[in-house]
Write an enzyme that holds these catalytic residues in place. Structure first.
Site, PDB file in Angstrom:
ATOM      1  N   LYS A 180      42.962  40.531  37.078  1.00 53.94           N
ATOM      2  CA  LYS A 180      42.374  39.540  36.154  1.00 53.94           C
ATOM      3  C   LYS A 180      42.821  39.802  34.708  1.00 53.94           C
ATOM      4  O   LYS A 180      43.584  40.707  34.461  1.00 53.94           O
ATOM      5  CB  LYS A 180      40.856  39.553  36.297  1.00 53.94           C
ATOM      6  CG  LYS A 180      40.380  39.322  37.748  1.00 53.94           C
ATOM      7  CD  LYS A 180      40.638  37.895  38.238  1.00 53.94           C
ATOM      8  CE  LYS A 180      40.647  37.730  39.747  1.00 53.94           C
ATOM      9  NZ  LYS A 180      39.418  37.982  40.450  1.00 53.94           N
TER      10      LYS A 180
HETATM   11  C1  PLP Z   1      38.532  37.872  41.666  1.00 52.98           C
HETATM   12  C2  PLP Z   1      37.666  36.786  42.106  1.00 52.98           C
HETATM   13  C3  PLP Z   1      36.379  37.007  42.618  1.00 52.98           C
HETATM   14  C4  PLP Z   1      35.841  38.359  42.963  1.00 52.98           C
HETATM   15  O1  PLP Z   1      35.895  39.299  41.996  1.00 52.98           O
HETATM   16  P1  PLP Z   1      35.864  40.849  42.393  1.00 52.98           P
HETATM   17  O2  PLP Z   1      35.657  41.510  41.071  1.00 52.98           O
HETATM   18  O3  PLP Z   1      37.179  41.181  43.023  1.00 52.98           O
HETATM   19  O4  PLP Z   1      34.730  41.065  43.317  1.00 52.98           O
HETATM   20  C5  PLP Z   1      35.593  35.908  42.902  1.00 52.98           C
HETATM   21  N1  PLP Z   1      36.041  34.659  42.735  1.00 52.98           N
HETATM   22  C6  PLP Z   1      37.283  34.407  42.273  1.00 52.98           C
HETATM   23  C7  PLP Z   1      37.700  32.980  42.101  1.00 52.98           C
HETATM   24  C8  PLP Z   1      38.137  35.460  41.967  1.00 52.98           C
HETATM   25  O5  PLP Z   1      39.375  35.189  41.535  1.00 52.98           O
END
Ligand code: PLP
Length: 378
Positions: A180
């Site tokens: 991210k």
């Molecule tokens: C990354 C992501 C998540 C989950 O996040 P984590 O921190 O990996 O649990 C949920 N929804 C979307 C759309 C994502 O891209």
């Protein structure tokens, strides 16, 4: 090999973590509070509740809303499974809405069609990093008295009509996974302007206990009560020290992501077999992903062949996402099937995510674009 996503840590990030390691708190201490305050300020929201992952933040949001067995929550099919899983955690039913083929954002008519007397909430996904049309979604939610949760895990730094992702829906979710915009290793946050939701999420984060260990330490009080069934979804001070340091770099990461996207857009503007997703008017895109659509079948090739050819040139790619309703778990436990979200199913066959991250050099972007054009035109 150029990966499709990559985190970036500087010496000052490492320094920040080292300082946290030397402090009195390893888990919930001042860094958690500082990170929450910094995030709330950044998105322009009153409360931020930092937790151990974006998935945990989604689960907290469902708890805060009181989602329960028998309830339905509408989610887009074109997302990461966690968006729907948080509904299933509550024993409730995720109902999959279809998406717009040009943006892969939730289609309003499809959302509207799926509303029943059991519907309690809508979870939107700001796919690839552009915000949904919240003016429309908010009025739809209001008309049917539904809560609106934004899974903005792709959209840290994005805006809809000038309003920042993180301050738009009733509860807004971000992730700090290394793929991210900024990272804490694992981590996430839920932001809200509703003090009751914030309080409920803080309780759910720590076993369903109504005061934090830290508050008890301050009052010297051993007494606590577990008022509900919660989890240990706490994030550590070590992680938040990293998050605070990373957040300072977010503007520069965002700027690079936007430059990368315009370099790709420009490169593909004359390649008619490669179609980038459309960007809505009135948004500032945060570009977590850069997704193109390619009609592989029509070109007499397959996605697998293109992915392999790119890998041979040192270029990593990915596919976001397999429509969630097609996963075996949902088919088995929730009776989902092919044909439920025809647009998501069709577009899934055509999508490819190209490398994009906060430090990817623009000459490499040009190389990736040229390589893809050459491969596809062969
Ligand atoms: C990354 C992501 C998540 C989950 O996040 P984590 O921190 O990996 O649990 C949920 N929804 C979307 C759309 C994502 O891209």
């Amino acid at each position: 090999m150029i990966p499709y996503a990559k985190h970036h840590l500087d010496e000052d990030d490492i320094q920040a973590v080292c300082e946290a390691l030397k402090s009195d708190f390893l888990t919930t201490g001042s860094a958690v509070h500082s990170f929450e305050t910094a995030l709330a300020d950044f998105v322009g929201c009153a409360h931020a509740v930092a937790v151990s992952s974006g998935t945990a933040a989604l689960h907290c949001a469902m708890y805060a809303l009181g989602i329960a067995p028998g309830d339905e929550v509408i989610v887009p099919s074109m997302t990461f499974a966690a968006t729907a899983n948080c509904v299933a955690y509550m024993g409730a039913t995720p109902v999959f809405a279809d998406v717009d083929p040009h943006t892969l954002l939730m289609n309003h008519e499809s959302v509207s069609d799926k509303i029943t007397t059991h519907t309690k909430a809508i979870i939107t996904v700001d796919y690839a990093g552009q915000t949904c049309d919240y003016e429309k979604l908010k009025s739809l939610a209001k008309r049917h008295s539904l809560a609106l949760v934004a899974d903005s895990c792709h959209a840290l730094g994005a805006t809809d009509r000038g309003q920042k992702a993180g301050s738009i829906a009733d509860i807004n979710i971000f992730s700090f996974h290394p793929a991210k915009h900024i990272t804490t290793g694992e981590g996430g946050v839920a932001t809200t302007n509703n003090p009751n939701f914030a309080k409920r999420m803080r309780t759910f984060r720590t076993h369903g206990i109504d005061v934090s260990a830290e508050e008890r330490q301050q009052t010297g009080d051993w007494f606590y009560q577990m008022v509900d069934l919660g989890n240990n979804y706490r994030i550590t001070d070590i992680q938040c020290a990293l998050g605070i340091s990373q957040l300072k770099k977010l503007p520069q990461f965002l700027e690079r992501r936007r430059d990368i996207a315009s370099t790709y857009d420009e490169a593909f503007s004359n390649a008619n077999s490669i179609t980038p997703l459309l960007t809505r008017k009135d948004v500032a895109h945060a570009y977590h992903l850069y997704v193109v659509r390619i009609d592989f079948e029509n070109l007499g090739t397959t996605r697998k062949a293109v992915v392999t050819a790119l890998r041979d040139k040192g270029i990593g790619t990915n596919v976001h996402y397999i429509p969630v309703h097609l996963h075996p778990y949902y088919k088995r436990e929730h009776g989902t099937h092919e044909g439920m979200c025809p647009v998501a199913e069709k577009v899934y066959e055509e999508i490819l995510s190209l490398p994009i991250f906060g430090t990817l050099p623009l000459d490499q972007v040009q190389y990736i674009a040229n390589s893809l054009i050459n491969i596809v035109q062969k």
